[in-house]
Design an enzyme around this catalytic site. Structure first.
Site, mmCIF file in Angstrom:
data_model
loop_
_atom_site.group_PDB
_atom_site.id
_atom_site.type_symbol
_atom_site.label_atom_id
_atom_site.label_comp_id
_atom_site.label_asym_id
_atom_site.label_seq_id
_atom_site.Cartn_x
_atom_site.Cartn_y
_atom_site.Cartn_z
ATOM 1 N N GLY A 1 0.818 -1.208 0.000
ATOM 2 C CA GLY A 1 0.000 0.000 0.000
ATOM 3 C C GLY A 1 0.847 1.251 0.000
ATOM 4 O O GLY A 1 1.961 1.270 -0.537
ATOM 5 N N SER B 1 3.173 4.494 1.006
ATOM 6 C CA SER B 1 4.433 4.651 1.739
ATOM 7 C C SER B 1 4.200 5.232 3.123
ATOM 8 O O SER B 1 4.886 4.876 4.088
ATOM 9 C CB SER B 1 5.387 5.560 0.960
ATOM 10 O OG SER B 1 5.684 5.007 -0.292
ATOM 11 N N GLU C 1 5.749 -3.639 0.294
ATOM 12 C CA GLU C 1 5.706 -3.404 -1.156
ATOM 13 C C GLU C 1 4.834 -2.180 -1.298
ATOM 14 O O GLU C 1 3.624 -2.256 -1.465
ATOM 15 C CB GLU C 1 5.114 -4.628 -1.882
ATOM 16 C CG GLU C 1 5.407 -4.652 -3.376
ATOM 17 C CD GLU C 1 4.305 -4.054 -4.204
ATOM 18 O OE1 GLU C 1 4.413 -2.822 -4.486
ATOM 19 O OE2 GLU C 1 3.373 -4.765 -4.582
ATOM 20 N N CYS D 1 0.421 -0.489 -8.872
ATOM 21 C CA CYS D 1 1.673 -0.012 -8.299
ATOM 22 C C CYS D 1 2.794 -0.064 -9.327
ATOM 23 O O CYS D 1 3.850 0.539 -9.131
ATOM 24 C CB CYS D 1 2.043 -0.827 -7.065
ATOM 25 S SG CYS D 1 2.078 -2.603 -7.326
#
Length: 606
Positions: free
Chosen positions: A334, A336, A353, A388
């Protein structure tokens, strides 16, 4: 009474009232009542009346399992046999039924709910009924989850020295689940469930299911225990032997994202189970029904209900559980911001990740322009840019602009529409936030909108979501690399948005410097068949999943290669044996030293 035609006969199914209570599965009777067909066994109960004896005598008829879901006024009449026997919902009714589907929690083998619920709005139509409701579990309701996780020893549920039969059991569960997802009807069920929660084209949703099925098929049979393969090293003397083992953590947590509601949580969940852990899964609120249904599938494939807990809640409650239960490892996918918070709160016990501001560099050798333009469009705008691995910034050699690349990209983007969900709602940005960011970039000297930059027309998407056309903003490279602009140009917009720039041979150093200055290094693409150019870029960059060659892309997280960031000791991979072992197990060395020499004499103390 719902009347459904089968072949030339009719079957009348009496809808049962909603069941009360929270037994083993509180929705099994209320939402997806499985209807049995009368057989010759008098003790079997049935709710069907068959008007054709010829149909009843057919063996194929007895092999068909019929299920119905709550039938709402105006909802489509779909074939009963299209729903899997374990399903507790009908995707066709999601967002159309005035009584929304209710997702449940699962803890220590029991399906349950919470005192309050969250309503998940229809992402395509703000005036339509909600897609579903989910438990809004509060901190004071976490007791059963804490107890479930604390009951797991640090040595895990199984490891190379205990309960080894579970490696084989999960190999069989994976084989069965892979076969189920490979069935067209089951794959269609999940693809449509995905579309209702995270609107994307059917091809994209079905592709997610296929990758998940392929992953599960890969780990059928003995491949689960092969993940725990040990190795040995000879010792210093007779009777000594060193063995290295892959050891589980015990109680673990998975915090999964919304954009791939099946693929990402399944791959991480199964990896944690394969290695001997007991996971609690916290899916994204918007799409948790997808993983709830997958757990029903796993139970149908033989997995014990106590093997996985499912927690629906808001983020701060999940954080509370992770801390209270002393979770040994959390795998987070998800943003940062949340990743950094979890790392701080858990003392670093997180594999992440997180954000991916992903670059694509197109070299000087121009060829296959139509293909490269198509791939750029797919990388930036498929799933409305909510990957992403989506193409966030494009560095194109000036030769490609001269060859008409940008015009072809604009033409491809113009074909995307809400009608086929090749463009759709943005679930983590509003229309205003995306257009405000566009306006900020347009303040940079020389910048311009290549295409897009507008709100979608003729939509009824809720205001809490974004609705914008596929957008590309050109920013001159010499301006982009300036300190006052660089952060804005490299801010990830998780939607159909990218920054585009060009460079010449003399400016290649600035391109590489820009890549070095970026903070997250997930995916990248080097679009060139020039070996020297390829090598220069690859040698001076770090992104964990990098494609190179004319067909290079930034998107692509299949089951056949590693997907994950590089350059970060906290980074988590997904999909491959190496990723599973790295994320979901640790190294344990056991040194066997068994033989004392017969002529041993006690030496002087040291």
């Amino acid at each position: 009474i719902f009347c459904h035609r089968v072949s030339r006969s009719y079957i009348f199914v009496l809808r049962s009232p909603r069941a009360a209570g929270s037994g083993s599965d509180p929705k099994r009777k209320s939402v997806s009542e499985t209807i049995g067909i009368r057989t010759r066994h008098k003790h079997q109960q049935t709710m069907t009346m068959m008007l054709s004896s010829r149909l009843a005598a057919s063996p194929a008829f007895f092999r068909t399992r019929f299920a119905t879901s709550t039938i709402a006024a105006g909802s489509s009449r779909r074939s009963l046999s299209a729903l899997p026997s374990w399903a507790t919902l009908d995707p066709a009714s999601l967002g159309t039924s005035p009584e929304p589907y209710a997702v449940s929690n699962l803890v220590n083998g029991t399906w349950s709910t919470s005192q309050t619920s969250m309503v998940i709005p229809n992402p395509m139509d703000k005036d339509a009924p909600p897609v579903c409701t989910i438990p809004d579990t509060q901190g004071h309701e976490l007791g059963p989850f804490v107890e479930s996780l604390k009951s797991v020893p640090k040595s895990g549920v199984h490891n190379p020295l205990k309960n080894q039969e579970r490696y084989l059991q999960f190999g069989e569960i994976s084989r069965k689940a892979g076969a189920a997802l490979s069935d067209p009807a089951t794959a269609d069920f999940f693809a449509k469930a995905i579309q209702k929660t995270v609107p994307k084209s059917y091809a994209q949703a079905f592709g997610e299911v296929k990758v998940t099925a392929d992953f599960l098929n890969n780990f059928g049979g003995d491949n689960v225990r092969f993940l725990a393969r040990s190795f040995g090293v000879p010792g210093d003397h007779y009777g000594q032997f060193s063995q290295g083992h892959r050891w589980p953590y015990g109680a673990v947590a998975i915090v999964a994202p919304f954009n791939f509601p099946l693929e990402i949580p399944v791959l991480q969940l199964m990896g944690s189970l394969f290695m001997g852990n007991k996971p609690v899964l916290k899916p994204a609120e918007k799409c948790s029904l997808v993983m709830e249904q997958f757990l029903h599938l796993l139970h149908d494939c033989g997995m014990e209900k106590k093997d996985v807990d499912l927690l629906n809640c808001q983020g701060q409650v999940a954080e509370q559980l992770i801390i209270q239960a002393d979770v040994r490892l959390t795998q987070f996918t998800g943003s940062s911001r949340v990743a950094e918070r979890l790392l701080e709160k858990t003392g670093g016990k997180v594999k992440i990740e997180d954000a991916g501001f992903d670059w694509k560099i197109i070299g000087p050798d121009v060829d296959d322009v139509d293909y490269v333009a198509w791939q750029c469009d797919q990388d930036a705008y498929a799933c409305s840019g909510q990957k992403c691995s989506a193409e966030s910034i494009l560095f194109a050699h000036e030769n490609w602009e001269n060859a008409g690349l940008f015009d072809k990209m604009k033409e491809n983007a113009s074909t995307r529409s809400l009608e086929d969900l090749s463009i759709g709602p943005v679930l983590t940005q509003t229309t205003k936030s995306i257009l405000d960011h566009t306006a900020r970039l347009l303040q940079i000297p020389g910048s311009r909108v290549l295409f897009g930059g507008k709100e979608l027309e003729n939509h009824n998407i809720p205001e809490v979501y974004g609705a914008v056309e596929p957008t590309a903003v050109f920013v001159p490279l010499k301006e982009m690399v300036k300190d006052e602009h660089f952060d804005a140009c490299t801010t990830e917009i998780f939607g159909p948005f990218q920054v585009v720039t060009t460079f010449n041979d003399e400016e290649m150093c600035h391109v590489l410097d820009a890549c070095e200055r970026m903070s997250h290094h997930l995916t990248a693409a080097v679009v060139s068949n020039d070996v020297e150019f390829q090598t220069t870029v690859l040698a001076h960059t770090v992104n964990g999943t990098t494609y190179a060659g004319r067909r290079a892309r930034t998107t692509g997280a299949p089951q056949n290669h590693w997907f994950g960031p590089a350059g970060d000791a906290r980074g988590a991979g997904i999909g491959t044996p190496e990723a599973i072992k790295m994320v979901w197990s640790c190294h344990r060395e056991i040194i066997m030293d068994t033989v004392v020499p017969k002529d041993w004499a006690q030496p002087k103390a040291t």
